[in-house]
Scaffold this motif. Sequence first.
Motif, PDB file in Angstrom:
ATOM      1  N   ARG A  96       0.855  -1.195   0.000  1.00  0.00           N
ATOM      2  CA  ARG A  96       0.000   0.000   0.000  1.00  0.00           C
ATOM      3  C   ARG A  96       0.890   1.244   0.000  1.00  0.00           C
ATOM      4  O   ARG A  96       1.201   1.799   1.052  1.00  0.00           O
ATOM      5  CB  ARG A  96      -0.891  -0.012   1.245  1.00  0.00           C
ATOM      6  N   PRO A  97       1.346   1.701  -1.153  1.00  0.00           N
ATOM      7  CA  PRO A  97       2.266   2.836  -1.209  1.00  0.00           C
ATOM      8  C   PRO A  97       1.717   4.106  -0.586  1.00  0.00           C
ATOM      9  O   PRO A  97       2.497   4.991  -0.229  1.00  0.00           O
ATOM     10  CB  PRO A  97       2.491   3.014  -2.720  1.00  0.00           C
ATOM     11  N   ASP A  98       0.394   4.223  -0.423  1.00  0.00           N
ATOM     12  CA  ASP A  98      -0.180   5.443   0.152  1.00  0.00           C
ATOM     13  C   ASP A  98      -0.346   5.352   1.667  1.00  0.00           C
ATOM     14  O   ASP A  98      -0.978   6.219   2.275  1.00  0.00           O
ATOM     15  CB  ASP A  98      -1.532   5.757  -0.501  1.00  0.00           C
ATOM     16  N   ASP A  99       0.218   4.326   2.289  1.00  0.00           N
ATOM     17  CA  ASP A  99       0.135   4.187   3.752  1.00  0.00           C
ATOM     18  C   ASP A  99       1.157   5.141   4.379  1.00  0.00           C
ATOM     19  O   ASP A  99       2.294   4.772   4.680  1.00  0.00           O
ATOM     20  CB  ASP A  99       0.418   2.742   4.155  1.00  0.00           C
ATOM     21  N   THR A 100       0.758   6.379   4.575  1.00  0.00           N
ATOM     22  CA  THR A 100       1.689   7.396   5.059  1.00  0.00           C
ATOM     23  C   THR A 100       2.115   7.151   6.504  1.00  0.00           C
ATOM     24  O   THR A 100       3.226   7.512   6.897  1.00  0.00           O
ATOM     25  CB  THR A 100       1.058   8.793   4.932  1.00  0.00           C
ATOM     26  N   GLY A 101       1.249   6.531   7.283  1.00  0.00           N
ATOM     27  CA  GLY A 101       1.631   6.198   8.646  1.00  0.00           C
ATOM     28  C   GLY A 101       2.785   5.215   8.674  1.00  0.00           C
ATOM     29  O   GLY A 101       3.730   5.358   9.454  1.00  0.00           O
ATOM     30  N   ALA A 102       2.715   4.214   7.799  1.00  0.00           N
ATOM     31  CA  ALA A 102       3.813   3.246   7.704  1.00  0.00           C
ATOM     32  C   ALA A 102       5.096   3.940   7.261  1.00  0.00           C
ATOM     33  O   ALA A 102       6.188   3.586   7.718  1.00  0.00           O
ATOM     34  CB  ALA A 102       3.447   2.136   6.724  1.00  0.00           C
ATOM     35  N   THR A 123      19.850   6.993   6.842  1.00  0.00           N
ATOM     36  CA  THR A 123      19.253   8.324   6.960  1.00  0.00           C
ATOM     37  C   THR A 123      18.752   8.805   5.604  1.00  0.00           C
ATOM     38  O   THR A 123      17.667   9.396   5.501  1.00  0.00           O
ATOM     39  CB  THR A 123      20.286   9.319   7.508  1.00  0.00           C
ATOM     40  N   ALA A 124      19.533   8.573   4.577  1.00  0.00           N
ATOM     41  CA  ALA A 124      19.109   8.970   3.228  1.00  0.00           C
ATOM     42  C   ALA A 124      17.837   8.238   2.822  1.00  0.00           C
ATOM     43  O   ALA A 124      16.924   8.828   2.226  1.00  0.00           O
ATOM     44  CB  ALA A 124      20.226   8.693   2.234  1.00  0.00           C
ATOM     45  N   ARG A 125      17.756   6.954   3.157  1.00  0.00           N
ATOM     46  CA  ARG A 125      16.537   6.188   2.852  1.00  0.00           C
ATOM     47  C   ARG A 125      15.339   6.764   3.591  1.00  0.00           C
ATOM     48  O   ARG A 125      14.242   6.875   3.026  1.00  0.00           O
ATOM     49  CB  ARG A 125      16.724   4.718   3.260  1.00  0.00           C
ATOM     50  N   ALA A 126      15.548   7.107   4.862  1.00  0.00           N
ATOM     51  CA  ALA A 126      14.452   7.698   5.641  1.00  0.00           C
ATOM     52  C   ALA A 126      13.977   8.991   4.985  1.00  0.00           C
ATOM     53  O   ALA A 126      12.773   9.268   4.912  1.00  0.00           O
ATOM     54  CB  ALA A 126      14.911   7.959   7.072  1.00  0.00           C
ATOM     55  N   GLY A 127      14.919   9.791   4.503  1.00  0.00           N
ATOM     56  CA  GLY A 127      14.559  11.036   3.846  1.00  0.00           C
ATOM     57  C   GLY A 127      13.759  10.793   2.576  1.00  0.00           C
ATOM     58  O   GLY A 127      12.789  11.505   2.286  1.00  0.00           O
ATOM     59  N   GLU A 128      14.145   9.790   1.799  1.00  0.00           N
ATOM     60  CA  GLU A 128      13.422   9.467   0.570  1.00  0.00           C
ATOM     61  C   GLU A 128      11.992   9.033   0.872  1.00  0.00           C
ATOM     62  O   GLU A 128      11.054   9.406   0.154  1.00  0.00           O
ATOM     63  CB  GLU A 128      14.164   8.365  -0.177  1.00  0.00           C
ATOM     64  N   VAL A 129      11.831   8.257   1.934  1.00  0.00           N
ATOM     65  CA  VAL A 129      10.492   7.802   2.321  1.00  0.00           C
ATOM     66  C   VAL A 129       9.606   8.996   2.669  1.00  0.00           C
ATOM     67  O   VAL A 129       8.451   9.090   2.228  1.00  0.00           O
ATOM     68  CB  VAL A 129      10.590   6.826   3.508  1.00  0.00           C
ATOM     69  N   LEU A 130      10.146   9.915   3.454  1.00  0.00           N
ATOM     70  CA  LEU A 130       9.361  11.080   3.852  1.00  0.00           C
ATOM     71  C   LEU A 130       9.072  12.000   2.668  1.00  0.00           C
ATOM     72  O   LEU A 130       7.987  12.589   2.574  1.00  0.00           O
ATOM     73  CB  LEU A 130      10.089  11.854   4.947  1.00  0.00           C
ATOM     74  N   LYS A 131      10.054  12.144   1.786  1.00  0.00           N
ATOM     75  CA  LYS A 131       9.840  13.008   0.627  1.00  0.00           C
ATOM     76  C   LYS A 131       8.708  12.470  -0.240  1.00  0.00           C
ATOM     77  O   LYS A 131       7.941  13.240  -0.835  1.00  0.00           O
ATOM     78  CB  LYS A 131      11.127  13.108  -0.190  1.00  0.00           C
ATOM     79  N   SER A 132       8.580  11.144  -0.340  1.00  0.00           N
ATOM     80  CA  SER A 132       7.487  10.571  -1.132  1.00  0.00           C
ATOM     81  C   SER A 132       6.134  10.937  -0.525  1.00  0.00           C
ATOM     82  O   SER A 132       5.168  11.189  -1.242  1.00  0.00           O
ATOM     83  CB  SER A 132       7.636   9.052  -1.230  1.00  0.00           C
ATOM     84  N   VAL A 133       6.079  10.962   0.806  1.00  0.00           N
ATOM     85  CA  VAL A 133       4.841  11.372   1.481  1.00  0.00           C
ATOM     86  C   VAL A 133       4.558  12.842   1.214  1.00  0.00           C
ATOM     87  O   VAL A 133       3.433  13.233   0.867  1.00  0.00           O
ATOM     88  CB  VAL A 133       4.936  11.118   3.000  1.00  0.00           C
TER      89      VAL A 133
END
Length: 444
Positions: A96-102, A123-133
């Motif tokens: 579910r790519p739109d699961d922003t809570g996850a 840290t870079a991966r975490a940033g990419e995840v948040l940027k997608s949200v």
Amino acid sequence: MAETGSITRASISAEARLAEAGAPRALTPTRFEWIVVSILVGTVVALIPHLRWRDAKAPAEVLSIAPPVGMPGAPPTSADGLRQRISDMEKRLRERPDDTGAAVLLADALLHQARVTSDGRLTARAGEVLKSVLNANPAHYDALRMLGAIYLSQHRFRDALEVGRRTRDLRPKDAWNYGVMGDALIELGEYDKAFDAFDTMATIRPGAAAYARVAYARELQGNLKGALQAMQMAGEATTAHDPEAQAWYAAQVGDLHLRMGQLEDADREYRRAAFMFPNHPFAVIGQGKVKVARGDRQGALAIYLDQLNRTPTLDLAARIGDLYAEGGTSAEAERYYRLAEDLAGPSIAQTEANFALFLAERGRKLPEAVKIAEAVAALRHDIFTEDALAWSYYKTGRVDEAFAASQRALRTGTRDERILAHAAAIRSVLGSRISALDVRISER
């Protein structure tokens, strides 16, 4: 910087200062790895009120019903628990790519993992995840507030400050935002504003995250006993389901004991940290520092070399090189000094003055040390940057500029042994030069 009613600026008496000045000193630990760790301390508690719990059919914003890592009902912040949380949240996002809570919970777990592995890629991966949200929803509050932590860990302090102010304006009663702002201001050297932010944070939500920041503020101002008290409170306020944070607090308590020459207490706390979270880098390195303070060079080398295999860093390679140099093994010392330089990366990429200080203290590439220190000091004015700038100037014979920078490094009342030693050496050379001038004048 004293101010009535401020818990970060709480001072200690002149008698206590004199008593501490006469206490035996251990070798100075390096500066706290404060940027990433401080913002992560207490995140599991801070996230709870802000992850909104919605029906899965709500189209505007789909959020996880899972509690944050380290809280009851979620994996603990142990090594296995962090891996489990990362795996679970990545699986949910694939489904579910739109699961922003996850996504927010994944970013939180990745940042915790980065702390114990020293792996900036997490840290870079975490940033990419948040940027997608945020690309899908630029006003997503939970992603924005977590983005501040990402920017701090990437040393993007002005960006972190901007995000912190933005989320503060959105929710003035969220203590997290004052922590982000204060952390950024600390790194920029704007101490009064940082301490005000920490005071506000502690007033809104007293707890482990706020106590840790109070401890650091007090340490910066030379109040080591007050810092120790606050850091102990932080550890006591942390749930047993968050062993990584417990280990971090224990290691910080160990560092403060070490700075006060209390080796037995320091060793106990480092061992406690290692028990709570096996192989936690702050616990392991702390045990090595105790061995150095006790004169056990071989024991410290064994610990540092083992840890270097897990978390290769400039600091560890430098420590190992220093121990080989002290033992007269110059070839091995040079090998690890070169490794430290490789781990630091190119000069142009430096966002902290640690590399400049490493070079200046060992008389290596001094023009490069000055260049790095000046570049960093043009962007931030914290006391550690000023100290690195002062020592780089000193080692290249620019004593007047060294003295000015060293005075700025002393402005908070710090008792950091390295800063004090550098300032004393600079004053000594300056004083000798003035005395020689007086002699020449009197002989005319």
